[in-house]
Design a protein around this motif. Structure first.
Motif, PDB file in Angstrom:
ATOM      1  N   PHE A  53       0.827  -1.196   0.000  1.00  0.00           N
ATOM      2  CA  PHE A  53       0.000   0.000   0.000  1.00  0.00           C
ATOM      3  C   PHE A  53       0.865   1.251   0.000  1.00  0.00           C
ATOM      4  CE2 PHE A  53      -2.904  -3.163   1.402  1.00  0.00           C
ATOM      5  CZ  PHE A  53      -4.162  -2.725   1.022  1.00  0.00           C
ATOM      6  N   ALA A  54       0.393   2.237  -0.726  1.00  0.00           N
ATOM      7  CA  ALA A  54       1.019   3.550  -0.668  1.00  0.00           C
ATOM      8  C   ALA A  54      -0.013   4.495  -0.075  1.00  0.00           C
ATOM      9  CB  ALA A  54       1.406   4.002  -2.067  1.00  0.00           C
ATOM     10  N   LEU A  55       0.448   5.457   0.660  1.00  0.00           N
ATOM     11  CA  LEU A  55      -0.483   6.451   1.193  1.00  0.00           C
ATOM     12  C   LEU A  55       0.214   7.801   1.166  1.00  0.00           C
ATOM     13  CD1 LEU A  55      -3.377   6.528   2.337  1.00  0.00           C
ATOM     14  CD2 LEU A  55      -2.368   6.522   4.609  1.00  0.00           C
ATOM     15  N   GLY A  92      -3.643   2.030   9.247  1.00  0.00           N
ATOM     16  CA  GLY A  92      -3.832   0.588   9.070  1.00  0.00           C
ATOM     17  C   GLY A  92      -5.175   0.245   8.460  1.00  0.00           C
ATOM     18  N   PHE A  93      -6.172   1.095   8.686  1.00  0.00           N
ATOM     19  CA  PHE A  93      -7.517   0.794   8.169  1.00  0.00           C
ATOM     20  C   PHE A  93      -7.561   0.803   6.640  1.00  0.00           C
ATOM     21  CE2 PHE A  93      -9.160   3.137  12.195  1.00  0.00           C
ATOM     22  CZ  PHE A  93      -8.743   2.080  12.985  1.00  0.00           C
ATOM     23  N   TYR A  94      -6.666   1.597   6.057  1.00  0.00           N
ATOM     24  CA  TYR A  94      -6.688   1.705   4.587  1.00  0.00           C
ATOM     25  C   TYR A  94      -6.357   0.378   3.925  1.00  0.00           C
ATOM     26  CZ  TYR A  94      -7.197   6.709   5.197  1.00  0.00           C
ATOM     27  OH  TYR A  94      -7.688   7.938   5.531  1.00  0.00           O
ATOM     28  N   LEU A 137       7.544   3.473  -5.166  1.00  0.00           N
ATOM     29  CA  LEU A 137       7.379   2.640  -3.978  1.00  0.00           C
ATOM     30  C   LEU A 137       7.153   1.182  -4.348  1.00  0.00           C
ATOM     31  CD1 LEU A 137       5.020   4.920  -1.872  1.00  0.00           C
ATOM     32  CD2 LEU A 137       7.501   4.770  -1.814  1.00  0.00           C
ATOM     33  N   ASP A 138       7.098   0.913  -5.670  1.00  0.00           N
ATOM     34  CA  ASP A 138       6.874  -0.457  -6.107  1.00  0.00           C
ATOM     35  C   ASP A 138       5.517  -0.979  -5.640  1.00  0.00           C
ATOM     36  OD1 ASP A 138       7.876  -2.306  -7.732  1.00  0.00           O
ATOM     37  OD2 ASP A 138       9.188  -3.290  -6.280  1.00  0.00           O
ATOM     38  N   VAL A 139       4.557  -0.080  -5.556  1.00  0.00           N
ATOM     39  CA  VAL A 139       3.193  -0.490  -5.219  1.00  0.00           C
ATOM     40  C   VAL A 139       2.414  -0.442  -6.531  1.00  0.00           C
ATOM     41  CG1 VAL A 139       1.134   0.041  -3.869  1.00  0.00           C
ATOM     42  CG2 VAL A 139       3.403   0.447  -2.903  1.00  0.00           C
TER      43      VAL A 139
END
Lengths: 1158, 580
Positions: free
Chosen positions: A770-772, B51-53, B275-277
């Motif tokens: 995940f990215a945020l 964390g919820f995301y 970020l390699d996401v």
């Protein structure tokens, strides 16, 4: 907190009190002395000076009356001096041996001189040399030399030394006789290391086996544990990979606990890493298997202890020994894959078409024709440029052997070892250095693995009651590996190389650029791994440095009492960097692009270990009663701290420094510590050396449990009976040298839980998926449910055994049967409904029981062949263990978890009775959707598909409720735990030649290949797998090949457990039992009389081979040891835990070496 | 001093050295916090709620439509094949996030930063609503918990299901608290007041129509809640339908922008090369090993002609060759699948559909970016979770279902979407006066005064929200399960021969029977009929010839089964109907 303090006070006071007591009794003893004959006087001295051996003629000495002697306890030299005033006595003192003789024996007749050495040509000082059947004798000096005056009629000499076989030499007319003594591995007096002390094989009451250290030396192995495989029954060593940098796992007596639990490794009295040890430094190894032997190690000895002591300095002139070995390693497995491009393309396209409905390669008819021509004539292999889909691009008509292009057939290892030893009685030292250097299997770049070991040991005798030893060790290693792929860093064997590398593709374009993708399809050759290896900039280098120092003080304050205090200090640094780069490739002529990620990650971990040990030994004898007591205290603390930092987009592909990288910095860190304290004791008692009793125990505390649950008491009791010393046995004593029965029972602890398991913590995590807001997602989640009342697992071991020696110790038998109950294993409590949202809290709620046996048989004898002794030996070991869960909170007996009655390693699977051969079989068949999902969804069952049997007759092949009561059509089809581990060795030595063969094997073990085992399943896994084994190609079902082992070609059906081959079944279950010639060595020692001219005391050259032959029913493309590697006996999950067996190949190794001493 | 004394002193010294420190065995964690020293700062609350995301969906956003056959692949979904089985564990019955959220809500007020407490409390409420909405859609009624369960709390662990209405009330209650407390700034990737409003709009419409089509009374409240939230977003938010005045590309660009377009997208899942996401949509839609997704013919049929007339009104709508079929249609068709003139983003070369990468011939291009992202797992377009386009569709549908819809409502909603692609407006009267028989055939359950309008709204919704994972949920709430059993078809292939799919005059694809033609020309796809490609009786590609007879069990298939082990562990929990 106060309780701990009190406990400590109690302990130190007790040690102190013991000292006072010992002083008191010693004084009493000195007064009570009233000797009548010289033998008794010497025996008294022997007891008072426990570290000294006395050699004399008992019969003669018994006849000499000593009227008025009382020991003064002012040193043995003074005592003997006093004695010389009373009787005509002379003596020679060498190290710890004093040879005594009566002067009246001297009748000047003939003088014989000679040297006594061991088989390595090292002199044996203090060996007794007697004229056979007389009391005429002497002892050898520092250099092993002796001079003896013998009567005219003397026929032969008898030479003895503890730990060596007695040797009888005919004198004939010689005046110079050199004698070589052979070590007597089975000698009853042989010293066996036990916890905080030593004993002899005869008086041993526990399941302890001694490993001959020589057997792991001079083998081309990187670490000690690799060499231990098969050497001791019940000691299980498993390797997961042929990579020398991969550390083998060691285990004692099979499955320990569902939480794991490994043997404790003690090196020179302190916990240590067996793999950081120079194999050549080892003097002796003991494997402590039962509770009796390991209770003194309390909480960490529950699953056995491996005790190692390193070589001690030897008194005498400087002795230098040098070993040099060069080895060549090549894979044990077959790497001759299908490289015919046409056949491969046909198979790949067909399996892709069945599964996906399309051709994989995208080659057109003309391409196929070209590839066919190349397959007929490999010299036509080429890269063409052509316009396809409107653009000029490379088209490949290759004949590539990807394995051979990238990996070597053979790669070398060099090992050098130098040691120096020597000194005086007062101060002596031992220094050693070892350099291990292995290259890697990769051909296109140079990988390496290097180890340096350095040891310095200094022994100082400060005065006659105090000595000091300092034992310093430094180890370092450096492991460099190339890798990388389009996904960033990736290990060479992590899986990428196994895909999309078709023989019809080529690694490089005509202009030298790397290939990556053909535009005829969209797939990436090796997922970029091959291009990355060619580029060579993506790599990982790991450096480890360990410094340790053990300082030991030994005190002998009063007779009978020895106190040892040591402080150990160890610091370990682990550094690793991983670099991935943008990898260049070319698809369109003249256009070079890059793929991958440019990232540098640095890892650093520091370990600190500090330990303090103090213990005292006291022994006392009254008549036939002998008592030995050991009492001690131990305290250890561990600390670890890690940091990880990464950054992307460096300005250099070659330099690996975070300072040069420009974007996305990230850092992580963690730290933990834990500590142990314990008080331990051992009391040994024997009556007439016949009835032996021993109690051990330890009171241990660990920081891993809450204060109230922290301390545990772990006692054991063992007893032994030497039947051969009984009167009723006397008629057999000529045959039986030893018949001992022994038994032990003890309760130990296992504290193998996480450091802060009882403290609820909010763990900070990073989720890389995940990215945020431009950063990788980091977060904190709710703590799990940690109970505060967790405590030790209790491990109760019962062991019965026997030791038998026959025919002058030529035949030795040891057998042990054991039962080990692991109680109160910390486990997730009963499974609770998922709405709880987390795992149920842990409790000490599960039990298991392991039962097994160990048997070892040995035969050693020295024959006379052509007037030279031929030493011959054969030894065999066999062991087994089976573990059953005896308690587990799983009321429904769900097969997803442990259940009561489950045997560890059991494998559940379906029954397959063949392949569908007629349409009728399919029409009436049960619903196979659950186990042939992909086939059913893409056209349905056809001839040649796997036929599952509807065992419960419900018309559907499925797993039912997946419980023990309703397992649907599944049943137990095998077991993945290795069973019946065995080994045997045959060795012989004659006239300087020596030969030894060592076989090792596993009698029974099953393996169901992992769904992603790309070597095993080839196209059935993923249609485009790179390496297609030839033995699979001809075994694919077709209407013309109905007896084939593998079903109709269909891609992906091995990949998931709901597909035809992925669902575990008995047809494709593999046996990974094997028998392997682990080691074969041949050596020749050049006679001393030749080497002496060059001032060399020993010169040996040798050849050795490792893993030369393997007998197994598994395909030869997979090493059976690799296949079994995921069966981590300490951590099995469910039966689904099966390995892919994709790893750096195991090696068949040939080595030559020489060792010399001067 | 005698020697003995020296020895004794020496030993005493050693004994002292054993120096038992009191706290050697008391070790506190060095790199983990406990609840006592957390939840005090705003950054603590942010870190926890991050964390919820993790419960947000990813690839299912673009491939979730396969569930109801709105995207067809080489393998038909289990739902379509009626091959769903009762799992032993898992199966979506996962409650870890709820515990994390409830734990937060029990602890987050420890600090004194009131604004942070309000906002992050709102974030947690939003995610609890999101969590329960997911459970409700999958399992129907489930037990409701707004506290962390103690492992000894048998009553909670053995609780039966709560009613649907109770759960929806709780969801809406959480959302109202969230709407009140959340920050109002415009954020793409984090939850704001607007995100909570968007969820309320979705939940209200879902439950309102779900209950309406099952004749449960009281459904109006939910539709009204939805309308209220949608109106708030339409009237008092910075969001609007993204348009740069290019009807032929605005819709496409909304989805293939690397960073989500913030004017329309309310909430997106972020993807980032650095970020390699990554996700895999380019590979998914352009290669042949990730399922070869394709748009079904029945959806292509419902795209109107560019002039607003119905394509399916022509009697030969199933026998029109591709190039003619896709010409002069709603411009969204050419912005959703490859049609003549298609070029990859950043490229100029025109590409025909690649029949090797799509089972229907209608090759999807939504979200697809430049070819450099074509390899496995390298796609980085942000994936939208809520966008304004959906809100106005929710609004129009809720109004129409409630029967309170006006032409202004339609003009403010659907017709705004039509403006973006320069399509004629919908008028309520025209729609109701002449319901589309083709649509009516798809949704026979639509009845009443607004039937014609509702069908147009459904047409619009399926087209506009294609490949955004709405279709299964829409089918469920409309109780339109029979739709799943429709024949699955691809494009029209008149028979063996050479075909030009991009209208450039050159052959792109050759369909042949029997032997492959000799002298194959590079760049042309050669496909063997009845082998590479199967045709139905009316010469439409049949991507699933083995699954022409499928069924849908109205009493079972709308919901998913609860895993076996959960029923064993909690006897008060009953299995969903039809799954026993």
């Amino acid at each position: 907190m106060n309780t701990i303090k009190r406990r400590c006070r109690f302990l130190t006071t007790t040690i102190f009190m013991l000292t006072i007591y010992a002083i008191g009794t010693q004084q009493l003893k000195a007064h009570s002395n009233k000797s009548s004959n010289l033998d008794e006087v010497i025996q008294l001295l022997a007891r008072n000076y426990g570290s000294i051996n006395f050699v004399y003629n008992t019969k003669a000495f018994k006849e000499v009356v000593v009227s008025d002697f009382s020991p003064t306890n002012n040193g043995i030299e003074n005592e003997l001096h006093q004695l010389q005033q009373l009787v005509p006595l002379s003596y020679i003192k060498k190290r710890f041996t004093i040879a005594l003789k009566l002067n009246k024996e001297i009748e000047q007749e003939r003088i014989i001189t000679g040297t006594v050495t061991d088989s390595d040509n090292l002199p044996i000082p203090g060996a007794s040399v007697f004229v056979q059947d007389t009391n005429i004798g002497t002892a050898t000096d520092f250099e092993g030399n002796f001079t003896l005056e013998v009567p005219e009629d003397a026929r032969s000499l008898s030479v003895t030394y503890m730990g060596y076989k007695k040797q009888i030499v005919n004198i004939e007319n010689r005046t110079e006789i050199d004698i070589i003594l052979q070590t007597d591995a089975a000698s009853l007096e042989e010293v066996v290391l036990v916890g905080y002390g030593q004993t002899s094989r005869e008086t041993l009451v526990d399941a302890v086996s001694k490993v001959d250290a020589e057997q792991i030396q001079q083998r081309p192995i990187a670490d000690v544990s690799a060499g231990l495989q098969g050497l001791s029954p019940g000691l299980n060593v498993t390797q997961s990979s042929g990579d020398p940098a991969a550390k083998p796992r060691i285990n004692i007596r099979g499955f320990t606990s569902i939480n794991g639990g490994e043997p404790l490794v003690i090196i020179d009295g302190v916990e240590g890493d067996i793999n950081n040890l120079n194999p050549n430094d080892i003097e002796s190894i003991s494997v402590l298997k039962d509770a009796g032997a390991s209770a003194i190690y309390g909480a960490r000895g529950a699953f056995g202890v491996v005790l190692i002591s390193t070589k001690n300095p030897k008194t005498g002139n400087l002795m230098v020994s040098v070993d040099a070995t060069t080895a060549w390693n090549s894979p044990t497995v077959n790497t001759d894959f299908l490289t015919d491009p046409y056949k491969a393309v046909m198979l790949v396209d067909e399996s892709f078409r069945t599964a996906v409905g399309r051709s994989y390669t995208g080659y057109n008819e003309e391409d196929y024709q070209n590839i066919y021509e190349v397959s007929q004539d490999p010299s036509l292999a080429r890269v063409e440029t052509d316009i396809r889909n409107g653009r000029e691009q490379y088209i490949y008509y290759g004949h590539t052997d990807w394995w051979n292009y990238f990996f070597r057939d053979s790669y070398p290892t060099q090992i050098y070892n130098v040691s120096v030893s020597g000194g005086s009685d007062k101060i002596k030292g031992f220094f050693s250095y070892r350099n291990y250097n292995s290259e890697g299997i990769l051909k296109v770049q140079d990988d390496h693995y290097k180890i340096y070991n350095l040891r310095g040991k200094l022994e100082m005798k400060i005065n006659d009651w105090l000595s000091f030893t300092n034992n310093m060790q430094y180890n370092s290693s450096n492991d460099l590996k190339h890798g990388g792929s389009q996904y960033g860093w990736g290990d060479q064997f992590n899986g990428n190389i196994y895909v999309h590398g078709l023989p019809s593709y080529m690694p490089q374009n005509p202009d030298g650029t790397a290939t990556w993708r053909t535009e005829l399809n969209n797939y990436t050759i090796g997922d970029g791994a091959y291009a990355s290896l060619l580029y060579g900039k993506a790599k990982q280098e790991t450096e480890e440095g360990e410094f340790s120092n053990i300082a030991t003080l030994k005190l002998n304050p009063v007779k009978g009492l020895d106190v040892t205090a040591s402080y150990a200090y160890r610091r370990t640094n682990y550094n690793r960097y991983r670099r991935s780069v943008n990898i260049p490739y070319s698809i369109y002529p003249g256009e070079v692009n890059t793929m991958g990620t440019d990232q540098l990650t640095e890892y650093n971990t520091r370990f600190k270990y500090d330990a303090f040990n103090i213990y005292g030994d006291y022994h006392h004898q009254i008549g036939d009663h002998s008592l030995k007591a050991t009492l001690g205290f131990n305290q250890e603390s561990f600390y670890t701290k890690s940091t990880t930092a990464s950054k992307q987009n460096s300005i250099s592909d070659d330099l690996n420094s975070l300072g040069l990288a420009t974007s996305n910095p990230e850092a992580l860190g963690s730290a933990a510590e834990w500590a142990l304290q314990g008080v331990f004791y051992r009391l040994s008692y024997d009556y007439k050396d016949k009835y032996l009793l021993e109690v051990n125990g330890r009171y241990d505390g660990t920081s891993r449990f809450p204060e109230e649950e922290r301390w545990g008491f772990f006692p054991s009791v063992s007893g032994g009976w030497l039947i051969n010393k009984e009167n009723f046995f006397s008629s057999l004593t000529d045959t039986f040298n030893l018949v001992k029965l022994r038994a032990s029972y003890g309760s130990l602890g296992n504290q193998e839980v996480a450091n802060y398991a009882y403290i609820p913590t909010l763990r900070k995590n990073i989720d890389g998926n995940f990215a945020l807001n431009g950063r990788t997602l980091d977060y904190i989640a709710a703590p799990g449910l940690n109970p505060r009342e967790i405590s030790w697992e209790e491990v109760k071991t019962f062991d019965v055994g026997t030791d038998i020696a026959l025919f002058n110790n030529d035949v030795n038998i040891t057998f042990d049967w054991f039962q080990r109950n692991t109680k109160g294993m910390l486990t997730q409590g009963a499974t609770l409904p998922s709405v709880l949202g987390t795992g149920s809290p842990q409790e000490n709620a599960a039990d298991l029981r392991t039962r097994g046996f160990e048997l070892s048989l040995g035969y050693h004898h020295s024959f006379e062949v052509a007037k030279s002794p031929l030493n011959f030996g054969i030894e065999g070991n066999l062991s087994n263990s089976v573990t059953e869960i005896t308690k587990f909170d799983n009321p429904n007996n769900s097969l997803l978890d442990y259940y009561e009655g489950m045997t560890i390693g059991e494998l559940w699977g379906y029954h397959v009775d063949g392949l569908f051969q007629t349409q009728d079989e399919i029409t009436g068949h049960a619903d196979q959707t659950r186990v042939s999902n992909r086939i059913i969804a893409n056209g349905g069952l056809q001839l040649g598909d796997v036929r599952y049997v509807d065992l419960n007759g419900d018309g559907v092949i499925d797993e039912g409720e997946n419980t023990l009561q309703d397992s649907g059509d599944r049943r137990k089809i095998g077991n993945t735990a290795p069973q019946y581990l065995y080994s045997f060795r045959v060795n012989a030595a004659w006239k300087g030649f020596d030969v030894s063969t060592f076989f090792q094997g596993v009698g029974k073990q099953d393996w169901y290949p992992n769904g992603d085992s790309r070597i095993f399943w080839a196209m059935y896994n993923r249609p485009y797998d790179t390496f297609i084994r030839k033995d699979l190609v001809n075994n694919i079902w077709s209407p013309d090949n109905r007896e084939a082992y593998f079903p109709r070609l269909f891609g992906y059906i091995a990949l998931s457990d709901s597909d035809a081959l992925g669902a575990v079944n008995d047809r494709y279950l593999q046996s990974v039992a094997y028998l392997r010639l682990k080691n074969l060595s041949l050596g020749y020692t050049i006679p001393k009389r030749i080497t002496e001219k060059f001032n060399i005391s020993k010169f040996r050259i040798y050849f050795s081979g490792e893993n030369l032959f393997t007998f197994t029913s598994l395909t030869d493309y997979i090493d059976p040891e690799a296949a079994s590697n995921s069966v981590n006996l300490n951590q099995p999950s469910t039966s689904a835990n099966r390995s892919t067996a994709q790893t750096v190949p195991f090696n068949e190794t040939y080595s030559v070496g020489l060792s010399l001493q001067f | 001093m005698t020697m003995k004394n020296i020895k004794i002193i020496f030993i005493l010294l050693l004994a002292v050295l054993t120096g038992c420190s009191d706290d050697l065995l008391n070790k506190e964690p060095l790199s983990d916090v406990t609840e006592d020293n957390f939840f005090t700062k705003a950054s603590d609350l942010q870190l926890y709620t991050n964390g919820f995301y993790r419960l947000l969906p990813s690839t299912s956003i673009y491939n979730g439509d396969t569930r109801a056959g709105n995207i067809l692949e080489t393998t038909l979904s289990e739902e379509m094949r009626s091959a769903r089985t009762i799992p032993t564990t898992g199966g979506g019955w996962d409650w870890g996030y709820l515990r994390d959220i409830n734990y937060f809500l029990e602890n987050y007020q420890r600090g004194d930063n009131a604004s942070a407490i309000a906002h992050y409390g709102g974030v947690a409420r939003f995610f609890r609503a999101y969590f329960y909405f997911d459970k409700l859609k999958r399992f129907g009624e489930v037990p409701y918990y707004d506290y962390t369960i103690d492992p000894d709390d048998e009553e909670s662990l053995q609780k039966p299901r709560d009613s649907r209405q109770f759960i929806v009330e709780k969801i809406l209650e959480d959302l109202d608290v969230a709407i009140e407390n959340l920050n109002q700034d415009q954020q793409l990737y984090t939850v704001t007041k607007y995100t909570a409003l968007a969820l309320k709009s979705r939940v209200g419409l879902y439950e309102g129509t779900y209950e309406k089509y099952r004749n449960i009374s009281g459904y109006e409240t939910y539709l009204e809640a939805s309308i209220e939230a949608s109106e708030e977003l339409m009237n008092n938010s910075p969001y609007k339908v993204f348009s740069s005045g290019n009807p032929s590309s605005d819709y496409l660009n909304l989805f293939n922008s690397h960073d989500a377009v913030g004017t329309e997208v309310i909430f997106a899942r972020e993807f980032n090369t650095a970020l390699d996401v990554d996700h895999n949509v380019n590979y998914y839609t352009t290669t042949s090993s990730y399922g070869r997704p394709g748009m079904p013919k029945d959806l292509v049929n419902t795209y109107l002609n560019a002039d607003g007339s119905r394509f399916t009104d022509r009697p030969d709508y199933n026998q029109v060759f591709f190039t003619e079929e896709v010409a002069n249609r709603d411009p969204r068709l050419s912005q959703t699948i490859r049609t003549p003139g298609y070029t990859r983003k950043g490229q100029t070369q025109e590409l025909p559909p690649n029949l090797g990468a799509t089972v229907t011939g209608y090759q999807i291009i939504k979200y697809v970016t430049e070819p450099q992202y074509d390899t496995n797992d390298q796609s980085i377009t942000d994936l939208p979770i809520f966008r304004f386009g959906e809100i106005i569709l929710n609004f129009a549908e809720a109004k129409a279902e409630l029967g309170t819809v006006s032409q202004t409502d339609i003009d403010n909603s659907i017709n705004v979407l039509r403006n973006r692609v320069a399509m004629p407006h919908i008028t309520i009267n025209a729609a109701n006066n002449d319901p589309d028989p083709y649509m009516q055939n798809q949704y026979p359950q639509v009845k009443g005064n607004n039937a014609g309008l509702l069908l147009e709204i459904r047409r619009e919704r399926r087209i506009e929200l294609y490949m955004e994972n709405f279709f299964w949920d829409d089918m469920v709430r409309w109780k339109a399960g029979q739709f799943i059993t429709r024949p699955l078809r691809g494009l029209y292939v008149p028979g063996p021969g050479e075909y030009d799919f991009d209208g450039d005059g050159d052959t792109d694809v050759v369909f042949y029977k029997d032997d492959a033609p000799g002298n194959q020309i590079e760049g042309i796809q050669y496909l063997k009929l009845d082998s590479d490609v199967f045709l139905s009786e009316n010469n439409l590609i049949d991507p699933q010839p083995n699954f022409n007879n499928r069924s849908f069990n109205e009493n079972k298939d709308y919901l998913y089964p609860i895993p076996r082990i959960e029923l064993q562990l909690n006897p008060n929990l009953e299995q969903n109907p039809g799954w026993e």
